[in-house]
Design a protein around this motif. Structure first.
Motif, short mmCIF file in Angstrom:
data_model
loop_
_atom_site.label_atom_id
_atom_site.label_comp_id
_atom_site.label_asym_id
_atom_site.label_seq_id
_atom_site.Cartn_x
_atom_site.Cartn_y
_atom_site.Cartn_z
N GLN A 865 -29.59 -3.21 -58.10
CA GLN A 865 -30.13 -4.24 -57.02
C GLN A 865 -30.16 -5.42 -57.29
OE1 GLN A 865 -30.72 -3.26 -53.98
NE2 GLN A 865 -30.01 -1.15 -54.36
N ASN A 866 -30.41 -5.66 -58.76
CA ASN A 866 -30.58 -7.15 -59.15
C ASN A 866 -29.15 -7.99 -59.21
OD1 ASN A 866 -33.11 -6.83 -59.62
ND2 ASN A 866 -33.18 -6.12 -61.95
N GLU A 867 -28.37 -7.06 -59.70
CA GLU A 867 -26.87 -7.76 -59.48
C GLU A 867 -26.27 -7.93 -58.10
OE1 GLU A 867 -24.85 -4.47 -61.24
OE2 GLU A 867 -25.11 -5.17 -63.34
N LYS A 868 -26.78 -7.31 -57.17
CA LYS A 868 -26.50 -7.40 -55.75
C LYS A 868 -27.13 -8.93 -55.16
CE LYS A 868 -26.54 -4.00 -52.74
NZ LYS A 868 -27.07 -2.99 -52.10
N LEU A 869 -28.72 -8.73 -55.64
CA LEU A 869 -29.25 -10.29 -55.41
C LEU A 869 -28.68 -11.30 -56.07
CD1 LEU A 869 -33.08 -8.74 -55.59
CD2 LEU A 869 -31.66 -9.29 -53.56
N SER A 870 -28.33 -11.15 -57.36
CA SER A 870 -27.57 -12.26 -57.93
C SER A 870 -26.62 -12.87 -57.18
CB SER A 870 -27.30 -11.86 -59.51
OG SER A 870 -26.73 -13.02 -60.16
N ALA A 871 -25.56 -12.00 -56.88
CA ALA A 871 -24.37 -12.32 -55.98
C ALA A 871 -24.70 -12.93 -54.81
CB ALA A 871 -23.53 -11.01 -55.71
N LEU A 872 -25.78 -12.36 -54.02
CA LEU A 872 -26.26 -12.94 -52.81
C LEU A 872 -26.74 -14.38 -52.94
CD1 LEU A 872 -26.87 -12.63 -49.76
CD2 LEU A 872 -28.85 -11.49 -50.41
N GLY A 873 -27.28 -14.67 -53.99
CA GLY A 873 -28.04 -16.00 -54.51
C GLY A 873 -26.86 -16.85 -54.75
N GLY A 874 -25.66 -16.57 -55.42
CA GLY A 874 -24.77 -17.51 -55.62
C GLY A 874 -24.04 -17.67 -53.99
#
Length: 986
Positions: A865-874
């Motif tokens: 989930q953190n990796e998905k949020l990181s991609a969404l932040g980018g």
């Protein structure tokens, strides 16, 4: 001792087979072949291998090996049986009995094979092993302080955890620690030991202990004797009663100084709790007795009276004015009357009691009652019916025999009835034969206006009986009547008249030869049986093979007047010689002395006695060749015979072991000479236990003072005596002791192991052993099947184990001790144990591993989930940068339009455009802040600003959801130390 061949030696638990120097069977008893008697055709010729094969036919195993068909196994078994240097052989029969086989060389060459029944001993060994395991489980988990101490030294052999806590220190099994070090009064340990010697269990004995801090603890103690690790021990359990003792001290002071004999005792056990000095003086309690356990039931002369009073007291709660006979410890008896009441005292029911000595009053009352009773007993004990009438001829008293002799009018025989009325009613009811049909005349003859006094007047009764009646006057004008039943005497007189005729008929019908002769040889009388045996010979001397024996018989009769069992050879009717046994008496007949004799043909008996003598010699030879000690005692417990091996086993007392010595007297000598480890003050108790062996014919193991062990068996004989066999089992006991020590060490290692280990029977799951760790995890159950949440899982597990012999990491759900379930991994191996398939298994609790795997899965999902949020932040950061440029144009143009426009509506629209663009800019700025990676920091921020920003971010979502939001901020709030970006995300 003479034995008949048709009356063989009774069956015992010992079997034997005797072989001569040519290895041929010469004698045996049924016990050696499983109680099957061999006839002569089966015995000859039979060698040792054939005999052993016959014995194997009723066995299940021999020397630990299952019985196999074929000659090879029989040859091997015979060779093993006859290996004298390798010791006895144990074997199990088909019906579950156990035998001990030994072989012994015979004095004249050959071999003796012997079997002894050891079934009870083997079963006792198995029971002992099971009881030892149960005992350890109980003591390890006992909730109260428990010690096992050496009975002599007081050394602690075992101490429970609660016991260590009570003494305030930790028990070190490898260090010598003594419980007596913690007794306030060291003599109390000796008191407990003495009480345990006199009873099976000592209950509620109060003692004082001191812990390592120096404080004193009162304890209520239960104690019994036992054996622990081969040492005589005391098993002691205690309960802390310190607070109760402190409360009891004041109450005890009040009772002790009471001026009357009063006390308080336990309502259930009768144990004395408190007593006054007056009660101590009355009941004879000494100062020594105060320190001992006193039970009031011991002071009752009649224990049944104590139980009766106790039942009434328990039912009603109070007993008043009860009168009982008591006794002091010195044996002096006295009468007492008392009151008792049941009350509750400090959590238990007790009896408050007070008594008074009424012995003197009872003595006075007893003297009067005794005088009356003496007179009544004297009258009642007369062998004749007795009745006393007063001067008015009315009955005053009579005994029961007088009523019985007047049973037809027994309903009238009561004090006050008139003499004439008794006679009248007796005549009316047809009692007297002479009064039947003439009752009035008979009554007038009896009375005649006055009582006729006479003695021993014989009266015939209508039912055929005769009574002797006597009437005697008294000094006070009355009279005494006595009646005696003389019916038997009258019958005897009639019998005597027929005796002569009857005697003649009896002698003629007697099957035994009887004759009456003179000293001159003339026959005066002979019955038919005599004629049948001797025929008609004119002179008595003609019957004798040697006529001189006739003269010898006559001389003996003249000297002694009688002769019994005079054995002589005579001629029968066919002139054949036979042995006769003659018994004769010298009597007077018609003024001269004659000989009355009886003769019996004993030819067969003498032949049987000779055969019996030979059989006895063979039996004695067999008994002497036994390796076991053998002794035969008669019905009076006196020694008949014993072999040399039995005497060797009693070498210390062999000088006393002579025929005729009483078994108990011999045992007393052995105990007094210290052959057995029996204390001198316990010899009588030991002999009482041996008397029980004699009555119950028990098998037991005994240890001699020199360390030797012997297996002793008592077996009954038909004549009421018994046979004692002794087998030296010293080497076997040493081997068993070594095996027990090894097993104990293995058990201690397994019990101390923190791993879950258990042994279960494969076919039904019965638990044979489980370590404490297993009990802690899975609970205390009797079958392994109860562990499984899904019982069929065990069936699959066992099938797999039976097929391969081992199972590793078998995962299944089991039930915990607390009732919950858990996943476990089972690894096991299949072994043979006492002829059964047994599973040895280890169970591993998978709960921690499963929780760890679940935690790893949760962390893996969180990382995803953190990796998905990181991609969404980018993505958001790129969109925000792209939106910033057009927003800057919109802001600039809206500001320019607002400054240059002259129309108010245009200015208003330009202002709305500007505010919307600024709002978009702030949102983009927030997105950039969320997407930007920056270190966490704490700074003072205005909480109102943070709230406003958050509301602005979510305002569109709120409006689109048709939700009204009203925000009221308190102005002038101080800055708060928070992380702005984190708070905005919230």
């Amino acid at each position: 001792m003479t034995m008949r061949p048709d009356n063989p030696v009774p069956s015992t638990h010992t079997g034997y087979a005797l072989f001569d120097a040519n290895n041929v069977l010469v004698d045996s008893n049924p016990e050696i072949f499983g109680s099957r008697r061999l006839d002569r055709r089966e015995m000859h010729p039979m060698d040792t291998i054939a005999a052993v094969a016959e014995t194997l036919s009723y066995l299940k195993s021999f020397d630990g090996r299952p019985i196999e068909p074929g000659n090879a196994f029989a040859d091997s078994a015979a060779a093993r049986w006859m290996q004298i240097d390798k010791g006895p052989v144990e074997a199990e029969t088909l019906d579950g009995q156990w035998k001990l086989f030994t072989a012994h060389p015979r004095p004249n060459g050959g071999m003796a094979l012997v079997s002894v029944d050891i079934t009870d001993m083997k079963r006792a060994q198995i029971a002992h092993q099971e009881n030892a395991e149960v005992y350890r489980c109980i003591t390890d988990s006992h909730p109260l302080p428990v010690w096992v101490v050496d009975a002599g030294s007081g050394q602690i052999l075992y101490e429970s955890l609660d016991a260590s806590n009570l003494l305030g220190r930790k028990w070190q099994p490898n260090e010598r620690q003594f419980l007596t070090d913690h007794f306030v009064n060291a003599g109390q340990f000796d008191d407990i030991s003495s009480l345990a010697n006199n009873s099976d269990i000592v209950r509620d004995h109060e003692i004082q202990l001191k812990n390592t801090s120096g404080s004193t603890v009162w304890c209520s103690t239960n104690c019994r004797r036992g054996v622990y690790g081969g040492r005589p021990s005391l098993i002691i359990g205690v309960l802390d009663i310190t607070e109760r003792k402190q409360r009891e001290d004041l109450f005890g002071f009040l009772i002790k100084h009471h001026p009357l004999p009063v006390w308080m005792n336990d309502a259930s056990s009768g144990e004395l709790i408190y007593q006054s000095d007056a009660a101590e003086r009355l009941l004879g309690w000494s100062k020594k007795a105060r320190r001992q356990t006193v039970r009031l039931g011991d002071y009752f002369v009649d224990p049944g009276k104590h139980r009766e009073i106790n039942r009434e007291l328990m039912q009603k709660g109070v007993v008043e004015n009860c009168e009982v006979l008591l006794k002091r410890p010195d044996g002096q008896e006295f009468w007492a009357t008392g009151n008792l009441r049941v009350v509750d005292f400090q959590g238990r029911r007790v009896v408050l009691a007070g008594i008074a000595d009424v012995t003197k009053q009872k003595k006075r009352d007893g003297e009067v009652a005794a005088a009356r009773e003496m007179l009544a007993n004297a009258v009642e004990s007369l062998s004749e019916g007795f009745a006393l009438f007063d001067e008015d001829h009315r009955l005053v008293m009579c005994n029961s025999l007088y009523r019985e002799l007047n049973h037809p009018v027994r309903d009238l025989v009561e004090p006050g009835v008139e003499w004439a009325e008794l006679l009248r009613e007796s005549a009316k009811r047809g009692v007297y034969r002479n009064a039947v049909g003439r009752e009035n005349e008979w009554l007038d003859e009896r009375i005649q206006g006055l009582i006729e006094f006479h003695s021993h007047f014989e009266v015939p009764l209508a039912d055929g009986e005769w009574h002797s009646v006597s009437i005697h006057p008294t000094d006070l004008g009355g009279f005494v009547v006595t009646r005696a039943d003389i019916s038997e005497r009258k019958k005897a007189e009639a019998v005597d008249r027929d005796a002569t005729t009857l005697l003649q008929k009896v002698l003629d019908a007697c099957p035994s030869p009887i004759r009456m002769t003179t000293f001159e040889g003339e026959t005066l009388y002979r019955n038919p049986a005599t004629r049948e045996l001797y025929a008609d010979r004119p002179q008595i001397t003609d019957h004798y093979v040697d006529p001189n024996y006739s003269a010898i018989l006559e001389r003996t009769l003249i000297e002694k007047g009688r002769i019994d069992d005079f054995r002589v050879q005579q001629y029968d009717t066919e002139a054949k010689v036979f042995w006769a046994s003659i018994s004769a008496r010298l009597i007077d007949f018609q003024g001269r002395q004659v000989i009355v004799s009886n003769a019996t043909n004993i030819t067969d008996m003498i032949a049987a006695q000779e055969e019996t003598r030979k059989a006895n010699e063979r039996l004695i030879d067999a008994i002497e060749s036994l390796a076991e000690g053998f002794a035969l005692y008669d019905k009076n417990d006196c020694l008949v015979l014993a072999n040399s091996r039995y005497r060797q086993m009693h070498a210390v007392s062999a000088d006393v072991l002579v025929p005729g010595v009483n078994w108990f007297e011999f045992l007393r000598v052995t105990a007094e000479r210290n052959q057995f480890p029996v204390p001198r003050d316990k010899i009588d108790d030991w002999l009482a236990e041996r008397a029980k062996d004699r009555r119950e014919f028990r098998q037991q193991e005994f240890r001699h003072t020199d360390g030797g062990w012997f297996f002793v068996s008592n077996c009954p004989t038909r004549e009421g005596g018994f046979v004692v066999t002794r087998l030296d089992i010293t080497e076997r006991k040493r081997a068993e002791e070594a095996a027990r020590e090894a097993n104990e060490m293995v058990r201690k290692v397994l019990d101390a192991c923190p791993v879950n280990i258990q042994m279960t029977r494969a076919h039904d799951g019965k638990l044979l052993y489980r370590s404490p760790a297993t009990v802690e995890l899975l609970g205390n159950v009797t079958s392994a099947v109860d562990y499984y949440v899904d019982p069929p899982e065990r069936m699959r597990y066992v099938e797999r184990l039976l097929a391969t012999g081992l199972v590793d990491d078998f995962e299944t759900q089991l039930k915990r001790k607390d009732g919950g379930t858990c996943w476990c991994s089972i690894s096991s191996r299949l072994i043979d144990y006492h002829g059964e398939k047994v599973i040895v298994s280890h169970t591993y609790d998978l709960t921690d591993r499963i929780e760890m795997e679940q935690e790893l899965e949760r962390q893996r999902e969180t990382l995803h989930q953190n990796e998905k949020l990181s991609a969404l932040g980018g993505l958001l950061a790129g969109v925000a940068h792209e939106l910033n440029n057009p927003l800057s144009v919109v802001l600039g143009l809206s500001s320019l339009l607002k400054e240059t426009a002259t129309d108010a509506k245009v200015v208003e629209r330009a202002d709305k455009m500007s505010r919307a663009a600024e709002r978009c800019a702030r949102i983009v700025k927030t997105f950039l802040a969320m997407a930007r990676k920056q270190p966490t920091r704490i700074s003072n921020v205005a909480i109102n600003d943070i709230i406003s920003e958050a509301v602005e971010v979510v305002s569109y979502s709120i409006r689109s959801s048709d939700i009204g939001l009203s925000v009221h901020l308190e102005p002038g709030l101080p800055p708060s130390g928070r992380i702005p970006i984190s708070l905005a995300r919230c």
